[in-house]
Design a protein around this motif. Structure first.
Motif, short mmCIF file in Angstrom:
data_model
loop_
_atom_site.label_atom_id
_atom_site.label_comp_id
_atom_site.label_asym_id
_atom_site.label_seq_id
_atom_site.Cartn_x
_atom_site.Cartn_y
_atom_site.Cartn_z
N ARG A 102 0.83 -1.21 0.00
CA ARG A 102 0.00 0.00 0.00
C ARG A 102 0.86 1.26 0.00
N PHE A 103 1.95 1.22 0.76
CA PHE A 103 2.87 2.36 0.76
C PHE A 103 3.44 2.56 -0.66
N PHE A 104 3.77 1.45 -1.32
CA PHE A 104 4.30 1.56 -2.69
C PHE A 104 3.27 2.19 -3.62
N ILE A 105 2.02 1.78 -3.53
CA ILE A 105 0.98 2.35 -4.40
C ILE A 105 0.89 3.85 -4.21
N ARG A 106 0.97 4.32 -2.97
CA ARG A 106 0.88 5.76 -2.70
C ARG A 106 2.10 6.50 -3.27
N ILE A 107 3.28 5.92 -3.10
CA ILE A 107 4.48 6.54 -3.68
C ILE A 107 4.36 6.56 -5.20
N ALA A 108 3.91 5.43 -5.77
CA ALA A 108 3.82 5.32 -7.23
C ALA A 108 2.83 6.33 -7.80
N LEU A 109 1.75 6.60 -7.10
CA LEU A 109 0.81 7.62 -7.56
C LEU A 109 1.45 9.00 -7.54
N ASN A 110 2.17 9.29 -6.46
CA ASN A 110 2.85 10.59 -6.35
C ASN A 110 3.89 10.78 -7.45
N LYS A 111 4.64 9.72 -7.74
CA LYS A 111 5.78 9.79 -8.66
C LYS A 111 5.43 9.38 -10.09
N ASN A 112 4.14 9.05 -10.34
CA ASN A 112 3.70 8.66 -11.68
C ASN A 112 4.45 7.44 -12.22
N ILE A 113 4.62 6.41 -11.39
CA ILE A 113 5.35 5.21 -11.82
C ILE A 113 4.53 3.95 -11.59
N LEU A 114 3.21 4.07 -11.48
CA LEU A 114 2.39 2.91 -11.15
C LEU A 114 2.45 1.83 -12.22
N SER A 115 2.68 2.23 -13.47
CA SER A 115 2.75 1.25 -14.55
C SER A 115 4.12 0.57 -14.65
N VAL A 116 5.13 1.14 -14.02
CA VAL A 116 6.51 0.66 -14.19
C VAL A 116 6.70 -0.78 -13.74
N PRO A 117 6.24 -1.19 -12.53
CA PRO A 117 6.46 -2.59 -12.14
C PRO A 117 5.79 -3.58 -13.07
N ILE A 118 4.61 -3.23 -13.58
CA ILE A 118 3.92 -4.14 -14.50
C ILE A 118 4.69 -4.23 -15.82
N GLU A 119 5.23 -3.11 -16.29
CA GLU A 119 6.04 -3.12 -17.51
C GLU A 119 7.23 -4.06 -17.35
#
Length: 448
Positions: A102-119
């Motif tokens: 959950r912490f990662f999801i919040r960081i990823a939203l802030n930093k616009n990287i939510l798609s990166v791990p799936i890529e």
């Protein structure tokens, strides 16, 4: 399996609603919890969970996100993604795989990287199949993951400004409590009676006439989350008095999780702690629901620390801030922002977070240099010109600590860099100093 999934439909609807407002998306946004819960459901759908022989290992989506750097043999890891993983792994406020995810999801939203791990995951089909059932998942389904990626790229067009220090209850819930940051006047006693319950510091009572009681900033039932930028969750029972003793004569900087949420309801995870306090103190007033909190731009309502006195200025007009020099570390040939979070963590691990051991000093942001001196200003500790400084920044989970990276000569030709780590008096000072350094030289890069 149908090519339309209700989770994707929900995600699209939430993103469309969020796009209707041009304002940054903060923790107070009523649709944020739905967004995070939907993303988490997508990450969990079809996730294979073999577990251990005795059920001791509860595998969650964070497990594959965390493991990705080990499988990128011919691929460069996105540095922001790597820093986000390190931040989640080292945060003392999240203890479980669920909390770290959950912490990662919040960081990823802030930093616009939510798609990166799936890529990264999709580039390794065998790894994707190892983690996801292709017949029961979105990420493991070739057609549906394309729709997911389109939506996640769509999400990068939104501006999220989530408080990444508000993480202490992500192990338990997506509901975000109200986190306030207060600067209280210097005093020997804060004026609160605290009890340590399940490794948390809960306020049992407030001393009448104390600085804590002023303007009802701290109330019985609140939880003290940080003091002087240091996490209190899971620390020893003597941590609070020790910090007050170490910073005697300083303003008191304390972060508090309020007993009531923005809706006015008592924050549910605190209720069990309140019941424990009442068993010991029958007179403890059990908090009850009240009117919703009205959002305001005033310091007390927004939780932002007041401006205070601000920096001192010398005769030449340079701003001078009181800081503590923590230490430096060699970062090799890389001088960009990608090294800063790891470098700060390394220095803090070597030096510890006992700020009484740091070197007192003052930092002058001059016209052409950043100069660190001893407290009376008679001896220089470090001097770096702006062309030598290649980047500056701070960790998302310890924002009172900041750093800049400097080369052994002008940063554009330097082949050797060091990262210099400092502790600011306040979060506001930390951000202002970083902004000033970045403005001092056009080639300096930065993040806050």
């Amino acid at each position: 399996m149908a090519m339309r999934d209700p989770h994707l439909t929900n995600l699209k609807g939430i993103l469309q609603k969020l796009r209707e407002d041009d304002k940054p998306i903060r923790d107070s946004n009523p649709d944020l919890q739905r967004l995070c819960d939907t993303i988490e459901s997508i990450f969990r759908k079809g996730l294979k969970k073999p577990g251990s022989l005795f059920g001791l290992y509860n595998r969650d989506y964070w497990c594959w996100i965390e493991s990705l750097p080990n499988y990128l043999f011919n691929e460069r890891l996105n540095p922001i993604f790597g820093a986000a993983i390190d931040t989640c792994k080292t945060s003392p406020k999240v203890k479980t795989n669920q909390g770290r995810g959950r912490f990662f999801i919040r960081i990823a939203l802030n930093k616009n990287i939510l798609s990166v791990p799936i890529e990264h995951l999709l580039k390794n089909p065998r790894l994707t199949e190892y983690w996801y059932d292709p017949g029961d998942s979105i990420i493991g389904n070739e057609l549906m993951v394309e729709s997911l990626m389109s939506l996640l790229f769509w999400a990068t067009e939104l501006k999220f400004e989530l408080n990444l220090r508000n993480t202490s209850f992500l192990d338990q819930t997506w509901v975000m409590p109200v986190l306030r940051h207060y600067e209280l006047v210097p005093c020997k006693q804060l004026g609160v009676l605290i009890r340590y319950i399940k490794n948390r510091v809960v306020v049992a009572a407030i001393q009448p006439g104390s600085v804590a009681e002023e303007n009802n900033r701290i109330e019985a039932g609140d939880l003290m989350d940080e003091m002087y930028g240091e996490n209190l969750y899971g620390n020893s029972k003597g941590k609070v008095p020790k910090l007050l003793s170490q910073h005697e004569g300083w303003p008191i900087y304390v972060s508090v999780i309020k007993v009531h949420t923005r809706s006015g309801k008592v924050f549910h995870p605190l209720k069990e702690l309140h019941l424990t306090i009442q068993q010991e103190f029958p007179d403890f007033p059990m908090p009850s629901d009240r009117q919703p909190i009205r959002e305001s731009t005033s310091p007390d309502a927004s939780g932002e620390m007041p401006e205070g006195e601000g920096p001192v200025h010398n005769s030449s007009g340079s701003a001078i801030y009181k800081v503590k020099y923590v230490g430096r570390t060699d970062v090799g040939r890389e001088g960009g922002t990608c090294v800063i979070e790891g470098a700060i963590a390394k220095v803090l691990q070597e030096k510890g977070k006992d700020s009484s051991t740091y070197q007192e000093g003052e930092m002058e942001l001059a016209e052409t240099n950043v100069i660190t001196r001893n407290p009376d200003g008679t001896e220089e500790i470090w001097r770096h010109s702006y062309p030598e400084i290649s980047s500056c920044g701070r960790r998302v989970d310890s924002v009172i600590y900041f750093a800049y990276v400097a080369g052994d000569t002008t940063c554009t030709i330097s082949k050797h860099f060091h990262c210099y780590v400092f502790q600011a008096r306040t979060e506001r000072d930390s951000k202002t100093i970083l902004t000033s350094i970045a403005q001092g030289f056009g080639r300096t890069t930065w993040f806050v």
